[in-house]
Design a protein around this motif. Structure first.
Motif, short mmCIF file in Angstrom:
data_model
loop_
_atom_site.label_atom_id
_atom_site.label_comp_id
_atom_site.label_asym_id
_atom_site.label_seq_id
_atom_site.Cartn_x
_atom_site.Cartn_y
_atom_site.Cartn_z
N GLN A 217 0.89 -1.29 0.12
CA GLN A 217 0.06 -0.06 -0.15
C GLN A 217 0.94 1.16 0.02
O GLN A 217 2.05 1.13 0.35
N GLN B 213 0.92 5.40 1.12
CA GLN B 213 0.24 6.29 2.08
C GLN B 213 0.87 7.72 1.50
O GLN B 213 1.80 8.01 1.26
N GLY C 189 5.47 3.93 1.61
CA GLY C 189 4.81 2.58 1.81
C GLY C 189 5.63 1.75 0.87
O GLY C 189 6.86 1.94 0.58
N THR D 79 -2.91 6.68 -6.19
CA THR D 79 -3.28 6.97 -4.82
C THR D 79 -3.50 8.68 -4.67
O THR D 79 -2.64 9.30 -5.34
#
Length: 120
Positions: A1, A3, A26, A109
């Protein structure tokens, strides 16, 4: 993931400046394009500026000549220097980062957003 942590928003008078920062962390193997979008109340989110990993930049017409996007790959951070701010720049600003993760996954993201308010 992946961030993203944004900072730098706030309240400023018209004509003033702000600098937004967005740090990525991440499972990142490589960061590809990075950018900023904005969403004013009641409107759709729109792209404000992008920067590729080779440093090429693109700006929305509304901010051309006033905003500057830059990146520091060592810090995994993208910046947006906002000058000559106008009341119509008031919006929540979101950074976005395209990454290749350690597992080979490509991700886009978006950050949590930071409020920019420009008073007249």
């Amino acid at each position: 993931q992946v961030q993203l942590v944004e900072s730098g928003g706030g309240l400023v008078q018209a004509g003033g400046s702000l600098r937004l920062s967005c740090a990525a962390s991440g499972s990142i193997l490589r960061i590809n394009p990075m950018g900023w979008g904005s969403q004013a109340q009641g409107k759709q989110r729109e792209l404000v500026a992008t920067v590729t990993n080779s440093g090429n930049t693109h700006y929305a017409d509304s901010v051309q000549g006033r905003f500057t996007i830059s990146r520091d790959d060592a810090k995994k951070t993208v910046y947006l220097q906002m000058n000559s701010l106008k009341p119509e720049d008031t919006a929540v600003y979101y950074c976005n980062v395209d990454t290749l993760t350690l597992t080979g996954t490509r991700l886009r993201t978006w950050g949590q957003g930071t409020q920019v308010t420009v008073s007249s």
